[in-house]
Design an enzyme around this catalytic site. Structure first.
Site, PDB file in Angstrom:
ATOM      1  N   LYS A   1      -6.744  62.935 -29.915  1.00  0.00           N
ATOM      2  CA  LYS A   1      -6.877  62.297 -31.218  1.00  0.00           C
ATOM      3  C   LYS A   1      -6.574  63.324 -32.310  1.00  0.00           C
ATOM      4  O   LYS A   1      -5.406  63.640 -32.531  1.00  0.00           O
ATOM      5  CB  LYS A   1      -8.242  61.618 -31.311  1.00  0.00           C
ATOM      6  CG  LYS A   1      -8.370  60.587 -30.170  1.00  0.00           C
ATOM      7  CD  LYS A   1      -9.566  59.725 -30.233  1.00  0.00           C
ATOM      8  CE  LYS A   1      -9.804  58.990 -28.929  1.00  0.00           C
ATOM      9  NZ  LYS A   1      -8.781  58.023 -28.557  1.00  0.00           N
TER      10      LYS A   1
ATOM     11  N   SER B   1     -16.044  54.284 -32.180  1.00  0.00           N
ATOM     12  CA  SER B   1     -14.592  54.288 -32.297  1.00  0.00           C
ATOM     13  C   SER B   1     -14.018  53.075 -33.008  1.00  0.00           C
ATOM     14  O   SER B   1     -12.880  53.102 -33.452  1.00  0.00           O
ATOM     15  CB  SER B   1     -13.964  54.411 -30.916  1.00  0.00           C
ATOM     16  OG  SER B   1     -14.387  53.355 -30.089  1.00  0.00           O
TER      17      SER B   1
ATOM     18  N   HIS C   1     -13.991  61.135 -31.587  1.00  0.00           N
ATOM     19  CA  HIS C   1     -13.538  60.925 -32.970  1.00  0.00           C
ATOM     20  C   HIS C   1     -14.254  61.838 -33.953  1.00  0.00           C
ATOM     21  O   HIS C   1     -14.066  61.695 -35.172  1.00  0.00           O
ATOM     22  CB  HIS C   1     -13.741  59.457 -33.377  1.00  0.00           C
ATOM     23  CG  HIS C   1     -12.916  58.511 -32.559  1.00  0.00           C
ATOM     24  ND1 HIS C   1     -11.622  58.190 -32.887  1.00  0.00           N
ATOM     25  CD2 HIS C   1     -13.206  57.852 -31.410  1.00  0.00           C
ATOM     26  CE1 HIS C   1     -11.147  57.344 -31.974  1.00  0.00           C
ATOM     27  NE2 HIS C   1     -12.088  57.136 -31.069  1.00  0.00           N
TER      28      HIS C   1
HETATM   29  C1  LIG Z   1     -15.079  57.296 -28.123  1.00  0.00           C
HETATM   30  C2  LIG Z   1     -13.966  57.510 -27.165  1.00  0.00           C
HETATM   31  N1  LIG Z   1     -14.205  58.175 -26.025  1.00  0.00           N
HETATM   32  C3  LIG Z   1     -13.246  58.413 -25.135  1.00  0.00           C
HETATM   33  C4  LIG Z   1     -11.954  57.985 -25.350  1.00  0.00           C
HETATM   34  C5  LIG Z   1     -10.900  58.254 -24.319  1.00  0.00           C
HETATM   35  O1  LIG Z   1     -10.150  59.349 -24.707  1.00  0.00           O
HETATM   36  P1  LIG Z   1      -8.630  59.512 -24.210  1.00  0.00           P
HETATM   37  O2  LIG Z   1      -7.803  58.639 -25.096  1.00  0.00           O
HETATM   38  O3  LIG Z   1      -8.361  60.957 -24.355  1.00  0.00           O
HETATM   39  O4  LIG Z   1      -8.608  59.044 -22.789  1.00  0.00           O
HETATM   40  C6  LIG Z   1     -11.646  57.302 -26.514  1.00  0.00           C
HETATM   41  C7  LIG Z   1     -10.238  56.852 -26.759  1.00  0.00           C
HETATM   42  O5  LIG Z   1      -9.954  55.796 -27.185  1.00  0.00           O
HETATM   43  C8  LIG Z   1     -12.672  57.043 -27.449  1.00  0.00           C
HETATM   44  O6  LIG Z   1     -12.421  56.365 -28.563  1.00  0.00           O
END
Ligand SMILES: Cc1ncc(COP(=O)(O)O)c(C=O)c1O
Length: 377
Positions: free
Chosen positions: A233, A174, A202
């Site tokens: 996202k 991310s 992502h």
């Molecule tokens: C790789 C990854 N997993 C999980 C999440 C968490 O997702 P959410 O924003 O829907 O809680 C994020 C969010 O930043 C992320 O980048």
């Protein structure tokens, strides 16, 4: 006590402040009183402000109410929740799917459900905080392998060969924007009889013509693969999900505490997510535009001699040296009309400005950002 702690954070340029937007989410926003082009969201396809999603959300609120009122196990669910799960399963080509309130909840709930006492988890060192927290909550042993290093992963598996093993990875990392070696990971998982849990937060909507990282890697669902994703996202809404075999889904439903002990996600974002899947399934033009825009930006940055680390996706890290410089770069970009946040430890080991390009950006805006970065580096 907390004053001292806060001062320490301030001195190390690590204090965090919320700056709310004065406009809706989109490629152009008003933030800190400035109108600017937004290179700081994960709204890759620009769906957060899509008229069809907004209409679906408001219709759902009218029909089903503003809130869910209870956990789904206590009657907080409505037909939209089930419809979205069916749509996710079909989109990801898996036998089943389960909805969570966020990606964070999906990871912190599902990882402990899948690996308990006496089991072993193998986790990439660059995995997202929600995976790290999920691993901390699991009662299993956790072994962290060097970023994308399959040799190291196999060495750790051989040394810690428990009966039940879970390999966990982001698909698209991310902050760095690079992609996990899913083909090799699935071979290793098969060879060592391990489950492979992939966080496609992502990748969904971005890779594999929207279907995600598994499709991008040319792989299809297998019984030992568990796909996690988020609707917050590229899908422009909110909510997290697990897509997997039916028994895995049933087990998680019965054991994941954020599913059991948290009020269900409200009907409006659920309806918006269904609409986002409709768009992703039927219209590839936004995804095509996203990749054209990424190509334009990375091409310009390359010509200007600006390093983009290991980025292979619309997430593009620009290293800043120190936390202070990252903040200065963020501020200087804002003065020139661009929002791109500084990211500092502990979120990343090295401070950076994180650029995310989306389908909604115009070529002139992308060119202007590249010129501004060249001036500031
Ligand atoms: C790789 C990854 N997993 C999980 C999440 C968490 O997702 P959410 O924003 O829907 O809680 C994020 C969010 O930043 C992320 O980048």
């Amino acid at each position: 006590m907390f004053e001292d702690k806060l001062q320490k954070l301030q001195k190390s340029n690590l204090i965090r402040i919320v700056h709310d937007r004065d406009s809706a989410q989109g490629a152009r926003i008003i933030i800190k009183g400035r109108q600017c082009v937004n290179f700081g969201s994960n709204d890759y396809l620009g769906l957060a402000g899509h008229p069809r999603l907004k209409a679906a959300a408001s219709d759902a609120a009218q029909r089903w109410g503003a809130g869910a009122g209870a956990s789904r196990l206590l009657g907080g669910g409505c037909p939209l929740h089930r419809e979205l799960e069916e749509r996710i399963a079909s989109f990801k080509d898996t036998p089943g799917a389960l909805l969570f309130n966020s990606g964070y909840a999906a990871n912190t709930g599902s990882i402990p459900a899948l690996a308990g006492r006496g089991d072993a988890i193998f986790s990439d060192e660059m995995n997202h905080a929600s995976i790290i927290d999920g691993c901390r909550l699991a009662l299993a042993q956790v072994h962290v392998y060097r970023h994308r290093d399959m040799g190291h992963l196999e060495e750790l598996i051989e040394k810690n060969n428990m009966d039940h093993k879970l390999i966990v990875t982001d698909t698209v990392f991310s902050m760095e924007g690079d992609i996990a070696p899913l083909n090799e990971l699935s071979v290793l998982a098969d060879k060592h009889n391990a489950l492979l849990y992939i966080d496609d937060a992502h990748g969904t909507g971005v890779l594999g013509r929207c279907r995600g990282a598994l499709a991008h890697a040319g792989l299809t669902h297998a019984a030992n693969i568990i796909q996690m994703g988020t609707l917050s996202k590229a899908a422009g809404s909110m909510g997290g999900f697990i897509a997997a075999d039916r028994d895995v889904i049933k087990w998680i439903l019965n054991t994941a505490r954020p599913f059991i002990f948290s009020t269900a996600i409200a009907p409006a974002p659920v309806a918006a997510s269904i609409c986002a899947l409709d768009i992703m399934e039927t219209d590839v033009s936004l995804n095509r535009k996203l990749w054209e825009n990424r190509l334009l930006l990375t091409g310009r940055l390359k010509d200007l001699g600006i390093e983009t680390g290991g980025s292979e996706t619309p997430i593009i890290p620009i290293r800043a040296g120190s936390g202070g410089h990252a903040l200065e770069m963020g501020e200087a970009l804002l003065e020139r009309g661009f929002h791109a946040p500084a990211i500092r430890p502990p979120t990343v080991p090295e401070p950076m400005v994180r650029i995310t390009v989306t389908a909604g950006h115009l070529p002139d805006e992308i060119n202007a950002l590249a010129d501004a970065l060249a001036d500031l580096i």
